[in-house]
Design a protein around this motif. Sequence first.
Motif, mmCIF file in Angstrom:
data_model
loop_
_atom_site.group_PDB
_atom_site.id
_atom_site.type_symbol
_atom_site.label_atom_id
_atom_site.label_comp_id
_atom_site.label_asym_id
_atom_site.label_seq_id
_atom_site.Cartn_x
_atom_site.Cartn_y
_atom_site.Cartn_z
ATOM 1 N N TYR A 205 12.469 -4.370 -0.168
ATOM 2 C CA TYR A 205 13.530 -4.617 -1.156
ATOM 3 C C TYR A 205 12.940 -5.032 -2.488
ATOM 4 N N THR A 206 11.841 -5.802 -2.432
ATOM 5 C CA THR A 206 11.243 -6.306 -3.661
ATOM 6 C C THR A 206 10.711 -5.187 -4.550
ATOM 7 N N THR A 207 10.243 -4.085 -3.948
ATOM 8 C CA THR A 207 9.662 -3.018 -4.769
ATOM 9 C C THR A 207 10.654 -1.901 -5.067
ATOM 10 N N LEU A 208 11.858 -2.005 -4.498
ATOM 11 C CA LEU A 208 12.822 -0.924 -4.707
ATOM 12 C C LEU A 208 13.112 -0.647 -6.194
ATOM 13 N N PRO A 209 13.368 -1.695 -7.023
ATOM 14 C CA PRO A 209 13.608 -1.396 -8.438
ATOM 15 C C PRO A 209 12.436 -0.666 -9.092
ATOM 16 N N ALA A 210 11.201 -1.041 -8.724
ATOM 17 C CA ALA A 210 10.033 -0.356 -9.286
ATOM 18 C C ALA A 210 10.036 1.107 -8.859
ATOM 19 N N MET A 211 10.500 1.382 -7.648
ATOM 20 C CA MET A 211 10.553 2.750 -7.165
ATOM 21 C C MET A 211 11.647 3.546 -7.886
ATOM 22 N N ILE A 212 12.669 2.841 -8.350
ATOM 23 C CA ILE A 212 13.741 3.538 -9.076
ATOM 24 C C ILE A 212 13.263 3.916 -10.479
ATOM 25 N N ASP B 205 0.832 -1.210 0.000
ATOM 26 C CA ASP B 205 0.000 0.000 0.000
ATOM 27 C C ASP B 205 0.862 1.254 0.000
ATOM 28 N N SER B 206 1.859 1.230 0.869
ATOM 29 C CA SER B 206 2.709 2.399 1.030
ATOM 30 C C SER B 206 3.434 2.726 -0.282
ATOM 31 N N SER B 207 3.959 1.685 -0.949
ATOM 32 C CA SER B 207 4.678 1.920 -2.201
ATOM 33 C C SER B 207 3.746 2.444 -3.286
ATOM 34 N N THR B 208 2.541 1.874 -3.337
ATOM 35 C CA THR B 208 1.550 2.323 -4.308
ATOM 36 C C THR B 208 1.278 3.806 -4.115
ATOM 37 N N LYS B 209 1.071 4.197 -2.850
ATOM 38 C CA LYS B 209 0.767 5.598 -2.571
ATOM 39 C C LYS B 209 1.955 6.485 -2.898
ATOM 40 N N MET B 210 3.162 5.978 -2.631
ATOM 41 C CA MET B 210 4.338 6.809 -2.908
ATOM 42 C C MET B 210 4.513 7.057 -4.402
ATOM 43 N N LEU B 211 4.238 6.021 -5.216
ATOM 44 C CA LEU B 211 4.338 6.193 -6.666
ATOM 45 C C LEU B 211 3.369 7.273 -7.144
#
Lengths: 324, 447
Positions: free
Chosen positions: B111-118, B89-95
Motif C-alpha cells: 500500500y505504501t508504494t502504490l501512489p509511486a506506482m500510479i 525489490d519487486s516494486s523497484t523492478k516493476m518500475l
Amino acid sequence: MTTSSHAAPALTTTSGRGLPDRPPPRRRRRSWAPYAFVAPAVVLFVVFLLLPIGYAIYLSFQGLRLAPGGAFGRRVQVFVGLDNYKAAVTDPEFLAGFGRLAVYGLIAVPFTLGLALLFALLLDHPRTRARRFSRTAIFIPYAVPGVVASLLWGFMYLPSTSPFSWVSEAVGGGAIPFLDLPLLFPSIANIAVWGGVGFNMIIIYTSLRGIPVEIHESARIDGASEWQIARRIKVPLVAPALVLTGLFALIGTLQVYGEPTTLRPMTDSITQTWVPLMTIYRDAFTRDDLPLGSASSVLLALGTVVVSLLLLRITQKRAFGENG
Amino acid sequence: MPTPLGRRQFLTGLSALAAGSTLAACSGQKSSTGGTSPSASGSAAAAPGEKITLNFWAWGTSQPGLVKAWNKANPDIQVKHTDAGGGTDSSTKMLTASRSGNAPDVGLVEYTTLPAMIVGEVASDITSHVQDIKSSFTEATWGQTTFNGAIYGIPQDVGPMAMVYNETRFKALGIELPTTWQDFATAAESVRKADSKSYLTVFSPQEFGNFAGLAQQAGSSWWKVDGDTWTVGIADEASMKVADFWQDLVERDLVKVEALLTPQYNKELNAGQVLTWPSALWAPGVIYGAAPGQAGKWAMARFPQWTQGDARVAYQGGSAAVVTTSSKQPEAAAKFAAWINSSKQGADIQLGTGQYPASILGQQAAVASKPPVLMPQQEDFWKLASEIAAETIPSISWGPNVNVASSAFQDAMTKALAKKTPLRDALSATQEAVVADMRKTGFKVNG
C-alpha cells in the motif's frame, strides 16, 4: 569509399617494394580480414561498454518530472540540463560518503599493500619452508566471494555470535563493538584486506620471481644481508608491481559497495549513503531516480579516472625509470 | 541484490536498460496506451476462445496456491507466477520493467508504494472492471487502493496493528500487560528493574512503516491530497508526540536501540530478553520464523492506546494486486486480481499460509481457523484479530514518494540515535527531504 582508400596505399606499397604487380582484388580481401577478426571484440566493446556509458551520460541529463494525467499526475522523462549534476555535487551525504571512503581507504590500502609485500618477500626468502602451502593459504580468501566474506566476518563481529566478544566477555570485559563507530571503519577495511592481500601478494611475488638470480647472488657475495637485499634490491625492482597493485587498491576503494551493504542489516551505524556507490544505488533504485544515479555515476567514474592518472603520473618516474 | 555492484555490473545493468528502452521506443506502446483506456486494448487482444497467458509478480507463501487454484478453474486464462523479491525489490523492478514495456500483467504492491506506482505509470485505473467487488472490502481497506475516486488495485492482505508479547516472561517478571502508551513506558521501566538483561522492546531507526503507523494512530496524516495539492504531515504535532515518547524511553535506557531480526536480535528473542513487538497481525509468523522455540510462550494483544478506552489503530504493511499499464489483457488481469483477493477459495488459501486476508469474507473465515503456531494456546486469536481489524483508521493516504521518505527517515533516525540528537529533528529532516523531492518532481505542496 572505404574500399578505394584501402586499395590505394596497398598498391603504392607493392610498387614501392619493387615486387611484381598482383591483382588488386586479392589485396582488398586481405585488408578486410583484420576488421573481420576484430569485429566481435569491437561489437562487444561498443554494445557492452560504449553504449551503456553513452546511455548513462544521456540519462544524466534527463529527469522524471510531473505531467498531467492519472489520479495525481504521472512522472515522465524530460531534459533537465545540469540539474542532476547540481543535485549530486550539492548533496552533503554523497560528499560525506567520499569522506568515509577516505578513512576506509587510509586503513585498507596501506594494510593490503603492506601485508601483500611482506608476505611476498617472506615467500621469496631462500629459507622459507612450505612455500606452496603458504602461498595457497594466503591466496584462498581471495577466492571467497565478497558477500560471503562480509557475512562471515559479520557473524564474527556481531556481539551475540562473535568469538572475539565471547573471549572478551569470558575474561570480564564487555562485548567488543566491532560494528559501531569508531571500530566500524577498521572492521570493514579488515574484510577487504583479508580478501585482497592474497591477490596482491601473487602479483608482487610473481614480479619478485622475475628478478634475475645473478643480482641476488652478487649482492650476497658482496656481503649484503637478506634484509638489505629485500630493502635495496627487491623492493625497488618490484616497484612497477607495487604501483599496479596500488592502483587496483585505489580503484577498489572508490568502488566499495558489497561489504557495507551486506553488513547494513546487522548494524544501525551504516546508513544507506555510507559510501558513494550506496548513494548511487539508493537514488537510482530505492528512490527511483535513475537520472540522478547516472549523473553521480558519471562523476564517480570521472573522479576515478582523474585520481588514477594522477597516481600514475606521480609514481611513474620513480617506478619505471626516467623513460616514464 | 546479493552481489557487490562493481562498476562493470552497474554498466552492464545500464546496458540492459538501454536495450529495453530502445525496444520500448521502437514499439511506441508505452506512454500512448498508458492506463487511460484499458478496456479498449483488452478486448482487442483476446479473441473469444483464445488462450491468454498472464504474468503475475508477487512474493509470499500464499501466491503459488492462489495461482494454482485460479489456473485450475480458468483454463483459458493461465497465470504464470514469478517471485520478483519482497515489496521494495519487486516494486523497484516493476518500475524499471514498466518503462521498458515488459512489466507483468498483474503485480503485488505494498500500500505504501502504490501512489509511486500510479505516478510511475505502472498501476492502471481499473475502476471500470472491478466496481462490483467493492462491497467485498471495508471502507478502510478499500480506501488504501482508491485515489481521487479511481481504483488502482485490489487489496490482498492487511496488517492492522497489534502487539505480540512474551506472555511467559511477562508472568515470570511480574509485568502487567500495557493497554496505553503511558502504561507501556511504566512496563518498560519495570522490565529493566526486574532483569537488567531484558528490555520490553527494541526501537529500530529502520522501522519506517512501524513509526508511520504509530504516528497515524496518534492522529497524524503523513500525506494528504486535495485535488492536485498535497499536504505533508511527517513533522506535525502528533508525529512529534510519538518521537518524544520514544526519545524518552531511549534516553532512560528503557528500550534497546537495535535493528530488528538480526542474528543478535533473534538470539535475544530466543533468550526471552525482548518481551514485546508492537507491530501488526502478521507478527506471529515473523517471530516464529526467528525463534521457533518460543511457540506457546507468546500471545497477541491489542495495541497500546494514547487515551484509555480508545481502540484506534493504523495499518502496518499489507499489499494489493495492481494491473499494470503494460498489460495487453487488462480485463482478464483485473478478473484474476479480483478473484484471488475476494473469493472464498482465495481467502482460505491465504489463511492456510498465515496471511490475514483483506476481504470481509476472508476475515470472517479467519475467525474459525486455528491460531498461529507461535500461540497455539490463544484460542481467541482470530476473534480478537477481527475486532482489531474493524477499528482501523479509515482513509490513510500514502504519498507518491514514500521511497524517499523511508530512506530519508531511516538515515535521519540512525544519525539522531547515534549522535544523541532529538528524534524530532530527524522527523523535520525527513519532512524537508520529502517536500523538496515532491517540489522537484513538480507536485504542488502546501506550506
